[in-house]
Structure formats: structure tokens, C-alpha cells
Design an enzyme around this catalytic site. Sequence first.
Site, PDB file in Angstrom:
ATOM      1  N   GLY A   1      19.580  46.741 -43.020  1.00  0.00           N
ATOM      2  CA  GLY A   1      18.475  46.706 -42.067  1.00  0.00           C
ATOM      3  C   GLY A   1      18.875  46.168 -40.708  1.00  0.00           C
ATOM      4  O   GLY A   1      20.050  46.055 -40.390  1.00  0.00           O
TER       5      GLY A   1
ATOM      6  N   GLY B   1      24.688  52.182 -34.514  1.00  0.00           N
ATOM      7  CA  GLY B   1      25.788  52.356 -35.482  1.00  0.00           C
ATOM      8  C   GLY B   1      25.256  52.887 -36.805  1.00  0.00           C
ATOM      9  O   GLY B   1      25.783  53.852 -37.379  1.00  0.00           O
ATOM     10  N   HIS B   2      24.184  52.240 -37.291  1.00  0.00           N
ATOM     11  CA  HIS B   2      23.558  52.735 -38.521  1.00  0.00           C
ATOM     12  C   HIS B   2      23.049  54.164 -38.322  1.00  0.00           C
ATOM     13  O   HIS B   2      23.166  55.012 -39.203  1.00  0.00           O
ATOM     14  CB  HIS B   2      22.351  51.868 -38.907  1.00  0.00           C
ATOM     15  CG  HIS B   2      22.674  50.431 -39.180  1.00  0.00           C
ATOM     16  ND1 HIS B   2      22.303  49.419 -38.331  1.00  0.00           N
ATOM     17  CD2 HIS B   2      23.301  49.838 -40.218  1.00  0.00           C
ATOM     18  CE1 HIS B   2      22.687  48.255 -38.833  1.00  0.00           C
ATOM     19  NE2 HIS B   2      23.301  48.471 -39.979  1.00  0.00           N
TER      20      HIS B   2
ATOM     21  N   GLN C   1      33.220  52.914 -40.296  1.00  0.00           N
ATOM     22  CA  GLN C   1      34.613  52.474 -40.125  1.00  0.00           C
ATOM     23  C   GLN C   1      34.674  51.038 -39.593  1.00  0.00           C
ATOM     24  O   GLN C   1      35.650  50.333 -39.778  1.00  0.00           O
ATOM     25  CB  GLN C   1      35.327  53.438 -39.158  1.00  0.00           C
ATOM     26  CG  GLN C   1      36.734  53.040 -38.736  1.00  0.00           C
ATOM     27  CD  GLN C   1      37.726  53.036 -39.894  1.00  0.00           C
ATOM     28  OE1 GLN C   1      37.541  53.737 -40.879  1.00  0.00           O
ATOM     29  NE2 GLN C   1      38.767  52.223 -39.770  1.00  0.00           N
TER      30      GLN C   1
ATOM     31  N   VAL D   1      30.575  52.874 -33.753  1.00  0.00           N
ATOM     32  CA  VAL D   1      29.800  53.056 -32.516  1.00  0.00           C
ATOM     33  C   VAL D   1      29.896  51.755 -31.719  1.00  0.00           C
ATOM     34  O   VAL D   1      29.722  50.666 -32.277  1.00  0.00           O
ATOM     35  CB  VAL D   1      28.325  53.391 -32.829  1.00  0.00           C
ATOM     36  CG1 VAL D   1      27.516  53.523 -31.538  1.00  0.00           C
ATOM     37  CG2 VAL D   1      28.239  54.679 -33.644  1.00  0.00           C
TER      38      VAL D   1
HETATM   39  P1  AMP Z   1      25.151  46.725 -42.534  1.00  0.00           P
HETATM   40  O1  AMP Z   1      23.683  46.903 -42.328  1.00  0.00           O
HETATM   41  O2  AMP Z   1      25.792  45.824 -41.524  1.00  0.00           O
HETATM   42  O3  AMP Z   1      25.524  46.422 -43.956  1.00  0.00           O
HETATM   43  O4  AMP Z   1      25.803  48.147 -42.233  1.00  0.00           O
HETATM   44  C1  AMP Z   1      25.400  49.294 -42.937  1.00  0.00           C
HETATM   45  C2  AMP Z   1      26.369  50.397 -42.682  1.00  0.00           C
HETATM   46  O5  AMP Z   1      26.434  50.676 -41.276  1.00  0.00           O
HETATM   47  C3  AMP Z   1      27.807  50.026 -43.098  1.00  0.00           C
HETATM   48  O6  AMP Z   1      28.419  51.156 -43.695  1.00  0.00           O
HETATM   49  C4  AMP Z   1      28.449  49.676 -41.790  1.00  0.00           C
HETATM   50  O7  AMP Z   1      29.853  49.875 -41.792  1.00  0.00           O
HETATM   51  C5  AMP Z   1      27.770  50.651 -40.849  1.00  0.00           C
HETATM   52  N1  AMP Z   1      27.875  50.170 -39.475  1.00  0.00           N
HETATM   53  C6  AMP Z   1      27.532  48.950 -39.006  1.00  0.00           C
HETATM   54  N2  AMP Z   1      27.836  48.851 -37.701  1.00  0.00           N
HETATM   55  C7  AMP Z   1      28.383  50.030 -37.333  1.00  0.00           C
HETATM   56  C8  AMP Z   1      28.914  50.548 -36.106  1.00  0.00           C
HETATM   57  N3  AMP Z   1      28.926  49.819 -34.998  1.00  0.00           N
HETATM   58  N4  AMP Z   1      29.398  51.802 -36.108  1.00  0.00           N
HETATM   59  C9  AMP Z   1      29.381  52.554 -37.250  1.00  0.00           C
HETATM   60  N5  AMP Z   1      28.899  52.120 -38.435  1.00  0.00           N
HETATM   61  C10 AMP Z   1      28.417  50.883 -38.470  1.00  0.00           C
END
Ligand code: AMP
Length: 276
Positions: free
Chosen positions: A28, A33-34, A145, A173
Amino acid sequence: MKVIETVAEFREAYPQAPKPLGLVPTMGFLHAGHMALVERARADCATVAASIFVNPTQFGPGEDFSTYPRSTEADLEKLEAGGVDLVFAPPADEMYPEGFATAVDVGAIGCRLEGERRPGHFNGVATVVAKLLAIVRPDRAYFGQKDAQQCLVIKRMNADLNLGAEIVVVPTVREPDGLALSSRNAYLTPDERRAAPLIYQSLLVAKRLCEEGVTDAMEVKRQMRMLLEKSPLVRLEYVSVAHADTLEELDLLASPALVSLAARIGRARLIDNLTL
Ligand code: AMP
């Protein structure tokens, strides 16, 4: 968009979902990025599911579980605008009911780098992602990534447990100044935010040295540290030049290498990486 809170409800919705089904697991507080993961899933799949779950078992004692930023309403709006069909947003006791006892241990790949500094973190990640894959049964699951080691851990687990999802890794991102988008960037004060791009700049130093033919990993790490030391606000935890598949530390920079680091800036602990 259907928002589902229980495993039983998801099981009911599943047979009606056109396949292939893509899953985007998140904690969340969604940012671009998400949404890049959602966009990729939307382009690839007939049905897109996203999960929102701040997973307690991947946070260590003293980490930011209780203060981790949450914004479910805004998240649901973003997911709907991104064309998501199903959102799985369970409460903690739906994922970990009383008596829950199983953990997935991915071995060496989860013990290096982040795993060394955050003991048990990747067992928590692997366990919750195994559960999400078992509940949602996606054809494809999308990961960023930005969390390179997490991608390796999940690929290992998915293969070892024959979970059968295709794991798709989406590029990081970044903000215009290079800072990787992260929910934890919200912790940064304006001064800290101004210092934070040093993290990506240090990765670009590694890239430049590599392009110039420097192969001594120690030298690469030394020059990265030198740059990061330019701001007293950046407290470096580690820099690593490792084999991109095994995460074993390299003496000689050889492809494929993963250059990665973790640094604390104020209350935020930020990670980033680049594959060379
Ligand atoms: P999180 O909510 O931080 O657990 O992230 C959920 C998904 O989004 C994970 O697969 C992360 O690697 C991806 N994610 C988070 N930040 C970025 C970003 N800046 N660029 C690409 N994917 C991202």
C-alpha cells in the site's frame, strides 16, 4: 473493481476471472513505482489483481511496522484508475490466524545483503508471497527491480515450491533527480530529501567506473562511499558489488553484477541498486 478481504471471497471470485490473471503484491501507500507494475500487468493480463497488505512478519523488532504509512482509500482510487479488477486487502488475522506456524526459508539468497541486516526479513517476505500466490493463483506476478534481492528470493521460492507463477520484474521508477520512488520517502524532511539523490548518484559512479573499464570492486565501492560521505545526513549501511544471481560479493566486477546499497537518511532506511 472488487475489493476482497477474505480468502473465501477470493476463492469465490476466482473462477469468474478471465485468464491470464496477473497479481501485483504491495504494502500500500501506492506511488508511481507500484503503478508501473499495475500498468505492466494490465498490458499483459486479462484480469489484474493487486494486494494491499502490510505484512507484519517481514518487519524486525524496532523496525517501522507500526508507523509504516497507510492510505487505503487513496490506494483504492489509484488501483481503480489503473484498471485493476480485484483488490485483495486482508486484515492481519485473515493471513495469520491463531495457530499459524509455517514459514518459508529461502536459504542463502535470503541471508546476504538485506537479509544480513534484517534477519528473518526474507522469510517473512517469502512466506507472505507464497500465501498470496496460493490464494490468488495468478499466472503472472509482478515485482519491482527496486527490491532486487526480493525478486531473487521470490523467483527461488516460486521455483522450489513449484508455485507455477511467471515472475515478472519491472524496472525501477525514479523521481526526476534519480531517487527511487519508495513509500518510505514520505519519512524524509526537505533537507533529507535534498540529500537522498546521492544514493542513485553513487550507483551512477559505479556504472561510469564500469564503463571506463575499472574492474576492482573495492575501488568501485570506495568511490561510491566517497560520494555518499558528501552529505552528513546520509548514514551508509553497506555498499555491495555482488553476482547478480547468487548475490555473492565480487572482487572483480564482472557481468552480471548487482551494485546495491542501503542507507539511513533521517528515519528512512532506503535501498537502491543497479545491474551492471
Ligand atoms: P512495497 O509496497 O514497497 O512492498 O512494494 C510493492 C512492489 O512494488 C514491490 O515489488 C516493489 O519492488 C515494487 N516497487 C516499489 N518501489 C518501486 C519503484 N520505485 N519502481 C518499481 N517498483 C517498485
